[in-house]
Motif scaffolding. Structure first.
Motif, PDB file in Angstrom:
ATOM      1  N   ILE A 302       0.485  -1.346   0.057  1.00  0.00           N
ATOM      2  CA  ILE A 302       0.211   0.178   0.496  1.00  0.00           C
ATOM      3  C   ILE A 302       0.936   1.579   0.332  1.00  0.00           C
ATOM      4  N   TYR A 303       1.969   1.117   0.833  1.00  0.00           N
ATOM      5  CA  TYR A 303       3.093   1.969   1.141  1.00  0.00           C
ATOM      6  C   TYR A 303       2.940   2.855  -0.617  1.00  0.00           C
ATOM      7  N   HIS A 304       3.823   1.639  -1.341  1.00  0.00           N
ATOM      8  CA  HIS A 304       4.842   1.441  -2.441  1.00  0.00           C
ATOM      9  C   HIS A 304       3.566   2.137  -3.266  1.00  0.00           C
ATOM     10  N   TYR A 305       2.238   2.112  -3.430  1.00  0.00           N
ATOM     11  CA  TYR A 305       1.599   2.448  -4.431  1.00  0.00           C
ATOM     12  C   TYR A 305       1.054   3.606  -4.372  1.00  0.00           C
ATOM     13  N   LEU A 306       1.252   4.106  -3.140  1.00  0.00           N
ATOM     14  CA  LEU A 306       1.102   5.738  -2.734  1.00  0.00           C
ATOM     15  C   LEU A 306       2.530   6.233  -3.323  1.00  0.00           C
ATOM     16  N   TYR A 307       3.537   5.545  -3.450  1.00  0.00           N
ATOM     17  CA  TYR A 307       4.536   6.260  -3.615  1.00  0.00           C
ATOM     18  C   TYR A 307       4.650   7.000  -5.098  1.00  0.00           C
ATOM     19  N   TYR A 308       3.818   5.626  -6.232  1.00  0.00           N
ATOM     20  CA  TYR A 308       3.580   5.974  -7.540  1.00  0.00           C
ATOM     21  C   TYR A 308       2.425   7.091  -7.593  1.00  0.00           C
ATOM     22  N   PHE A 309       0.724   6.716  -6.846  1.00  0.00           N
ATOM     23  CA  PHE A 309       0.193   7.534  -7.481  1.00  0.00           C
ATOM     24  C   PHE A 309      -0.171   9.028  -6.917  1.00  0.00           C
ATOM     25  N   MET A 310       0.141   8.958  -5.724  1.00  0.00           N
ATOM     26  CA  MET A 310       0.022   9.869  -4.656  1.00  0.00           C
ATOM     27  C   MET A 310       1.087  11.183  -4.830  1.00  0.00           C
ATOM     28  N   LYS A 311       0.669  11.863  -5.812  1.00  0.00           N
ATOM     29  CA  LYS A 311       0.992  13.596  -6.340  1.00  0.00           C
ATOM     30  C   LYS A 311       1.655  14.202  -5.515  1.00  0.00           C
ATOM     31  N   SER A 312       0.587  13.884  -4.098  1.00  0.00           N
ATOM     32  CA  SER A 312       1.050  15.724  -3.657  1.00  0.00           C
ATOM     33  C   SER A 312       2.364  15.306  -2.878  1.00  0.00           C
ATOM     34  N   ASP A 313       3.066  16.773  -2.828  1.00  0.00           N
ATOM     35  CA  ASP A 313       4.106  16.111  -1.287  1.00  0.00           C
ATOM     36  C   ASP A 313       3.688  15.909  -0.010  1.00  0.00           C
ATOM     37  N   GLU A 314       2.992  15.662   0.189  1.00  0.00           N
ATOM     38  CA  GLU A 314       2.698  15.468   1.745  1.00  0.00           C
ATOM     39  C   GLU A 314       3.824  13.648   1.862  1.00  0.00           C
ATOM     40  N   PHE A 315       3.209  13.191   0.655  1.00  0.00           N
ATOM     41  CA  PHE A 315       3.459  11.733   0.809  1.00  0.00           C
ATOM     42  C   PHE A 315       5.288  11.338   1.100  1.00  0.00           C
ATOM     43  N   ASP A 316       6.114  13.175   1.022  1.00  0.00           N
ATOM     44  CA  ASP A 316       7.151  12.441   1.578  1.00  0.00           C
ATOM     45  C   ASP A 316       7.451  12.809   3.072  1.00  0.00           C
ATOM     46  N   THR A 317       6.708  12.891   3.958  1.00  0.00           N
ATOM     47  CA  THR A 317       6.557  12.941   5.145  1.00  0.00           C
ATOM     48  C   THR A 317       5.854  11.472   5.829  1.00  0.00           C
ATOM     49  N   LEU A 318       5.863  10.142   5.151  1.00  0.00           N
ATOM     50  CA  LEU A 318       4.558   9.167   4.756  1.00  0.00           C
ATOM     51  C   LEU A 318       5.158   8.113   5.313  1.00  0.00           C
ATOM     52  N   LYS A 319       6.859   8.307   4.927  1.00  0.00           N
ATOM     53  CA  LYS A 319       7.458   6.862   5.509  1.00  0.00           C
ATOM     54  C   LYS A 319       7.813   7.624   6.563  1.00  0.00           C
ATOM     55  N   THR A 320       8.496   8.764   7.033  1.00  0.00           N
ATOM     56  CA  THR A 320       8.879   8.269   8.829  1.00  0.00           C
ATOM     57  C   THR A 320       7.907   8.383   9.383  1.00  0.00           C
ATOM     58  N   LYS A 321       6.650   9.342   9.409  1.00  0.00           N
ATOM     59  CA  LYS A 321       5.264   8.827  10.083  1.00  0.00           C
ATOM     60  C   LYS A 321       5.232   7.496  10.094  1.00  0.00           C
ATOM     61  N   TYR A 322       5.082   6.585   8.634  1.00  0.00           N
ATOM     62  CA  TYR A 322       4.544   5.076   8.870  1.00  0.00           C
ATOM     63  C   TYR A 322       5.455   4.120  10.220  1.00  0.00           C
ATOM     64  N   ASP A 323       6.326   4.256   9.783  1.00  0.00           N
ATOM     65  CA  ASP A 323       7.676   4.215  10.434  1.00  0.00           C
ATOM     66  C   ASP A 323       7.617   3.800  11.646  1.00  0.00           C
ATOM     67  N   ASN A 324       7.394   5.331  11.986  1.00  0.00           N
ATOM     68  CA  ASN A 324       7.303   5.818  13.638  1.00  0.00           C
ATOM     69  C   ASN A 324       5.628   5.236  14.301  1.00  0.00           C
ATOM     70  N   ASP A 325       4.934   4.660  13.552  1.00  0.00           N
ATOM     71  CA  ASP A 325       3.678   4.633  14.018  1.00  0.00           C
ATOM     72  C   ASP A 325       3.022   5.227  14.612  1.00  0.00           C
ATOM     73  N   GLU A 326       3.052   6.569  14.040  1.00  0.00           N
ATOM     74  CA  GLU A 326       1.758   7.920  13.582  1.00  0.00           C
ATOM     75  C   GLU A 326       0.695   7.427  12.577  1.00  0.00           C
ATOM     76  N   ILE A 327       1.215   7.265  12.356  1.00  0.00           N
ATOM     77  CA  ILE A 327      -0.023   6.568  11.109  1.00  0.00           C
ATOM     78  C   ILE A 327      -0.185   4.965  10.585  1.00  0.00           C
ATOM     79  N   GLN A 328      -1.198   4.512  10.855  1.00  0.00           N
ATOM     80  CA  GLN A 328      -1.066   3.484  10.835  1.00  0.00           C
ATOM     81  C   GLN A 328      -1.362   1.870   9.140  1.00  0.00           C
ATOM     82  N   SER A 329      -1.569   1.323   8.970  1.00  0.00           N
ATOM     83  CA  SER A 329      -2.286   0.213   7.284  1.00  0.00           C
ATOM     84  C   SER A 329      -2.884   0.831   7.106  1.00  0.00           C
ATOM     85  N   ASP A 330      -4.024   1.040   7.783  1.00  0.00           N
ATOM     86  CA  ASP A 330      -5.719   0.996   7.835  1.00  0.00           C
ATOM     87  C   ASP A 330      -6.135   2.958   6.493  1.00  0.00           C
ATOM     88  N   ASP A 331      -4.940   3.671   7.397  1.00  0.00           N
ATOM     89  CA  ASP A 331      -5.221   5.286   6.826  1.00  0.00           C
ATOM     90  C   ASP A 331      -4.116   5.679   5.718  1.00  0.00           C
TER      91      ASP A 331
END
Length: 380
Positions: A302-331
């Motif tokens: 799911i993260y890899h798909y967002l890497y492909y299809f999420m054009k927004s610059d917000e994607f750049d912060t997703l990896k850190t937030k996800y790996d640090n459990d600030e957001i979850q897979s369902d998000d």
């Protein structure tokens, strides 16, 4: 790109059938044993460097086209962005004959017929047209239908210059396959020579060709780079994409329309939501030091798909937030579902407007309208 301006490629034996302790990649098999997926730094020796990327961005800006996020993130080039930014002709090959030669494609107990494959090709062409290509600059052809004399001459020239023993090494062929598979690589690769399309390039043999393709297709055109000078043709240049992973096999497998675990352009919103929500990421292995251990984002499709299809610059912060459990897979799933519903929904709407007459027009050999003049310094 090397200091002398030439792109350096691995020898064909290395680049086409890369098989180390983690990856096996050929035109017919793409599988990684690593939980993190394919190691592209081993598969792709000549990644797009900063100088080349800057030059591409400069030309795009000069033509008023913002750089596609596929290029920014090192994923790939968008075909349509290339066409819009550089104003060059685009030729799209439908390798329907390859499907026919494949023993994996079955309709029940029987191999799929040529007629069925031709019908599928027409539907695939409609999918491509729906992405928004310019009919005045695009020629789409089927190997079953387009075989003009100049194209066939190039195929024969290629066949004569490549030994059967070499084909077995490069494509991992054995003695059990049909001879169609042996013959196909020349058909697949000959379109990289401009003289294969006299209606577009007026018989010129030295118009440069840029081939955007997945890394598993590299070997066809790497071979052509070796023999191009003997054919008095320009060596094709290539830029490679990373694989879109499978929802079933995870990041170790590429997505394939012929196998489960794929998002299709024809999927409804409900089907998209179901497929995404049913996905469960592989568990993270505990082996190795803390610094080298896989993270959630490494193994989550799911993260890899967002890497492909999420054009927004917000994607750049997703990896850190996800790996640090600030957001979850369902998000991540919720965000991806929203994005895919929008992208595929727009394509579905455009596809409804694609008629058989439009397909015929795209696939009819004809002159194309483009500004690029052979020899221009504007072209890479």
């Amino acid at each position: 790109m090397a200091a002398d301006g030439n792109v350096r490629f691995k020898p064909v034996e290395e680049s086409c059938s890369s098989e180390d302790e983690t990856d096996k990649v050929t035109p017919f098999i793409a599988k990684s044993k690593s939980k993190r997926g394919f190691k592209y730094e081993k598969l792709i020796k000549n990644e797009i460097d900063d100088n080349l990327r800057s030059k591409i961005e400069e030309i795009g800006r000069k033509n008023g086209k913002p750089v596609n996020h596929f290029l920014k993130r090192g994923i790939f080039f968008s075909h349509r962005w290339l066409q819009e930014a550089f104003d060059v002709p685009l030729v799209i090959q439908m390798s329907d004959d390859e499907k026919y030669f494949s023993e994996d494609l079955q309709n029940g107990e029987e191999p799929v017929s040529i007629e069925t494959i031709r019908e599928q090709t027409r539907e695939n062409v409609k999918d491509i047209i729906a992405l928004g290509f310019d009919v005045n600059k695009t020629f789409i052809f089927s190997n079953f239908e387009y075989m003009c004399p100049e194209y066939y001459k190039n195929i024969c020239r290629v066949q004569r210059l490549i030994k059967l023993s070499r084909m077995k090494i490069v494509f991992d062929f054995d003695d059990n396959g049909n001879i169609g598979k042996i013959n196909f690589p020349a058909i697949q690769a000959a379109p990289c020579f401009s003289s294969s399309f006299p209606h577009i390039f007026h018989g010129k043999r030295d118009v440069p060709c840029l081939v955007p393709c997945a890394i598993d297709q590299d070997c066809y055109f790497d071979l052509m780079r070796e023999i191009a000078i003997k054919l008095d043709c320009k060596k094709p240049a290539l830029i490679h994409s990373k694989f879109v992973p499978s929802l079933v096999g995870g990041v170790r497998y590429k997505m394939s329309a012929s196998k489960p675990g794929s998002i299709l352009l024809t999927d409804t919103n409900e089907e998209i939501e179901t497929k995404i929500n049913e996905y469960n990421a592989d568990p993270i292995p505990e082996r190795g030091s803390r610094d080298n251990r896989s993270k959630k984002s490494d193994v989550d499709v799911i993260y890899h798909y967002l890497y492909y299809f999420m054009k927004s610059d917000e994607f750049d912060t997703l990896k850190t937030k996800y790996d640090n459990d600030e957001i979850q897979s369902d998000d991540l799933k919720s965000e991806l579902i929203k994005i895919l519903k929008t992208i595929i929904g727009e394509i579905r709407q455009r596809r409804k407007q694609v008629t058989d007459e439009m397909v015929k027009r795209f696939m009819t050999p004809r002159p194309l309208n483009y500004k690029y003049k052979h020899g221009s310094n504007e072209i890479l």
